[in-house]
Write an enzyme that holds these catalytic residues in place. Structure first.
Site, mmCIF file in Angstrom:
data_model
loop_
_atom_site.group_PDB
_atom_site.id
_atom_site.type_symbol
_atom_site.label_atom_id
_atom_site.label_comp_id
_atom_site.label_asym_id
_atom_site.label_seq_id
_atom_site.Cartn_x
_atom_site.Cartn_y
_atom_site.Cartn_z
ATOM 1 N N LEU A 37 -52.081 -8.273 -64.615
ATOM 2 C CA LEU A 37 -52.391 -9.298 -65.609
ATOM 3 C C LEU A 37 -53.199 -8.565 -66.670
ATOM 4 O O LEU A 37 -54.248 -7.996 -66.365
ATOM 5 C CB LEU A 37 -53.187 -10.434 -64.956
ATOM 6 N N ASP A 38 -52.698 -8.537 -67.890
ATOM 7 C CA ASP A 38 -53.319 -7.759 -68.955
ATOM 8 C C ASP A 38 -54.785 -8.127 -69.153
ATOM 9 O O ASP A 38 -55.199 -9.244 -68.851
ATOM 10 C CB ASP A 38 -52.574 -7.971 -70.274
ATOM 11 N N ILE A 39 -55.535 -7.209 -69.734
ATOM 12 C CA ILE A 39 -56.961 -7.418 -69.972
ATOM 13 C C ILE A 39 -57.207 -8.656 -70.823
ATOM 14 O O ILE A 39 -58.189 -9.358 -70.642
ATOM 15 C CB ILE A 39 -57.614 -6.154 -70.596
ATOM 16 N N SER A 54 -55.340 -11.360 -70.854
ATOM 17 C CA SER A 54 -54.769 -12.539 -70.199
ATOM 18 C C SER A 54 -55.726 -12.992 -69.103
ATOM 19 O O SER A 54 -56.543 -12.222 -68.624
ATOM 20 C CB SER A 54 -53.400 -12.213 -69.600
ATOM 21 N N ARG A 81 -46.249 -7.258 -70.709
ATOM 22 C CA ARG A 81 -46.559 -8.238 -71.760
ATOM 23 C C ARG A 81 -45.359 -9.126 -72.104
ATOM 24 O O ARG A 81 -45.163 -9.537 -73.237
ATOM 25 C CB ARG A 81 -47.095 -7.518 -72.993
#
Length: 181
Positions: free
Chosen positions: A41-43, A45, A142
């Site tokens: 999970l992206d930074i 998000s 992403r």
């Protein structure tokens, strides 16, 4: 062991960071030893991240071949309409190829239970926004952000609310619980 964690905005989905200055990581949340993230999970998000100490379970959750559905609340810039939703439902073409069809629906507003983001999303009076609920069965880098941008709806905020049968269900940002299954 399977852990459900509500990853806050600005936290890396790993336990260490070599950058200077170091950024917040999973190490700061008192998670059990020897668990690892099942997927990423992206930074920038937020939301549900599953962690486990079982390598086979991690592979099953994170591998695209098992097609675990992942559902997101997405705040986008612009007025989303049925044309946008139809494009997302049909799948869109990204620079790394076409996506599988998504489940997409328009929400009237953010759910009442959703916490405020810290820092807040920049508010602009002259730019309308919409909220979507989007479910995908892939997990490209992403992907949800890129899908929304491809249909003309840049993503402002992205919150994962479920992975397979596992849901946030009241977990506050930074909290975790043991899961069954």
């Amino acid at each position: 062991m399977l852990i459900a964690f509500n990853k806050p905005y600005g936290v890396l989905t790993q336990f260490t960071d070599q950058s200077m200055p170091p950024r917040p990581t999973l190490a700061g949340f008192g998670l059990p030893k020897d668990v690892y993230a099942a997927g990423r999970l992206d930074i920038d998000s937020e939301g549900l991240l599953l962690l486990s100490d079982d390598g086979a379970r991690i592979a099953q959750i994170s591998s695209p071949k098992f097609k675990w559905p992942k559902t997101y609340l997405v705040q986008v810039e612009g007025i989303a309409d049925e044309t946008h939703l139809a494009q997302l439902r049909a799948g869109v073409t990204l620079n790394d190829g076409p996506t599988q069809p998504a489940t997409a629906r328009l929400l009237e507003k953010a759910p009442d239970w959703l916490w405020p983001r810290d820092p807040p999303v920049r508010y602009r009076k002259s730019v309308p926004e919409s909220w979507l609920e989007l479910t995908i069965k892939e997990g490209r880098n992403r992907q949800v952000r890129r899908m929304c941008a491809a249909v003309g709806l840049p993503c402002l905020r992205l919150v994962r609310i479920s992975v397979g049968p596992h849901r946030l269900d009241g977990l506050a940002p930074g909290q975790w619980r043991s899961e069954i299954g």
